[in-house]
Design an enzyme around this catalytic site. Structure first.
Site, PDB file in Angstrom:
ATOM      1  N   ASP A  52       3.884 -12.508  10.391  1.00 54.92           N
ATOM      2  CA  ASP A  52       4.636 -11.373  10.921  1.00 54.92           C
ATOM      3  C   ASP A  52       5.874 -11.865  11.675  1.00 54.92           C
ATOM      4  OD1 ASP A  52       4.829  -8.516  12.135  1.00 54.92           O
ATOM      5  OD2 ASP A  52       4.649  -9.817  13.893  1.00 54.92           O
ATOM      6  N   GLU A 123       2.725 -11.529   4.184  1.00 58.59           N
ATOM      7  CA  GLU A 123       3.099 -12.174   5.450  1.00 58.59           C
ATOM      8  C   GLU A 123       2.324 -13.473   5.639  1.00 58.59           C
ATOM      9  OE1 GLU A 123       4.496  -8.403   8.225  1.00 58.59           O
ATOM     10  OE2 GLU A 123       2.452  -9.114   8.383  1.00 58.59           O
TER      11      GLU A 123
END
Lengths: 238, 238
Positions: A52, A123
């Protein structure tokens, strides 16, 4: 060592990304990045946490370089689209990432939450590539061209610049509250670019007004004004 | 080329960070990172945008490495403290960063917003160092030891782990709403570890309950339960 079949599969993925630097990939991390929590305790969750942040930095650096004249508010608005679950899942689909994702049969059979889990695995994969190289050299060569396309689309349709998302990020970070939008229909003509009037309220104060031919366009226009006013408040004379 | 006096000043800062790799520093970027918006149009704002992502990634990677057994929720809770304006401003103060910050006289004379602008300049400085090296090698050698100290303190006082902050980040990201805490005083004795009962409501549903000897401790306990339940909901069978 990975199972040889899995190893071959993951090498295919890296080839699809057109990455030349295959020896530097940490295959164990890449494998883990593509394991859903329903399949094993050793799954993508911790890598997703790192990923992230990787994707936010990659997008920030990309925009810093390709938009040398854009103020930070504009970059924030564009980035909120580039790093959204929807965009990341769309890019993941370009590489058929779902084929590599190990998950329980019930999850695999369900389309509910597909976008979320695809974005999460994506991610995590970015984290695995980042941690393999300790920089973004295994990520930006193939990710930037995708974002370039999104950035062009966003520039062509200013309502996509998502000042609402950027404003929300700002008010949540600084005031732990959400912006409140109040809409009035001021014109009756369909297509009238001033048909709707939106006000944005944050902490009992109206920070911006905007007009548009739809409620959403008016909100975006108001959010842009409010975003810039709040930025000035935070960074200005304070 | 920078003004020689400014150059000398910035070299002092880099020396204070005990960075050996001085030739690789982009001095022009470092200079801009330490210019407040009230002092010049060419200021730290765009770099702060990048630096916000740099500091999140540095903290994520740090926690991924030093907390190999921590689930991502725990890492998120600790990170929210490590990257807070307060922590960043405290670290900036260790290097007397304010001395290097160019700003208008009125801002310099005002303590209002000091923490915010110091954290912003600090983030911009991290961006300048990241963009100089294209990785975190000019950042983590001196930043990690600071965070190590914070992490020890946070571990010693679990209420500092800030599950409330982590939960808020999660609900805002996924549901665009804030958690709602409902507190009941169930015991009357001061110091009773079950004196207060907290419930966390998100989207019309109670996601966690917790008890504590203070309202804050009860909220943190409830937030931890809710955070883990929501994580499971998002990443689980969906």
């Amino acid at each position: 060592m990975l199972d040889p079949r899995r190893q071959t599969q993951l090498q295919q993925l890296i080839q699809d990304l057109k990455l030349p630097a295959m020896p530097s990939v940490n295959w164990r991390l890449l494998d883990r990045a593509l394991v859903h929590p329903t399949a094993a305790a050793d799954n993508y969750e911790r890598l997703e946490f790192v990923g992230d942040a990787v994707v936010r930095l990659a997008a920030a650096e990309f925009l810093y370089q390709v938009e040398p004249a854009a103020p930070e508010g504009e970059m924030a608005a564009i980035r909120s689209i580039l790093v959204s679950d929807r965009t990341l899942a769309e890019i993941a689909d370009c590489y058929e990432l779902e084929r590599y994702l190990v998950m329980s049969a019930s999850v695999a059979a369900s389309s509910v939450g597909r976008e979320t889990r695809l974005a999460a695995a994506f991610e995590a994969m970015l984290a695995a590539l980042y941690l393999s190289a300790q920089d973004l050299c295994l990520i930006r060569p193939w990710l930037d061209p995708h974002w370039q396309q999104y950035a062009i689309t966003i520039r062509q349709d200013p309502t996509l610049q998502n000042y609402k998302g950027a404003l929300q990020g700002l008010t949540q970070g600084k005031y732990q509250s959400l912006p409140d939008y109040r809409i009035t229909e001021v014109g009756q003509t369909y297509g009238d670019s001033e048909r709707f009037l939106a006000e944005v309220w944050v902490k009992d104060r109206c920070w911006g007004k905007g007009k548009g031919q739809s409620k959403k366009a008016a909100e975006q226009a108001a959010a842009q004004v409010a975003f810039q006013a709040l930025q000035a408040e935070i960074h200005g004379v304070e």
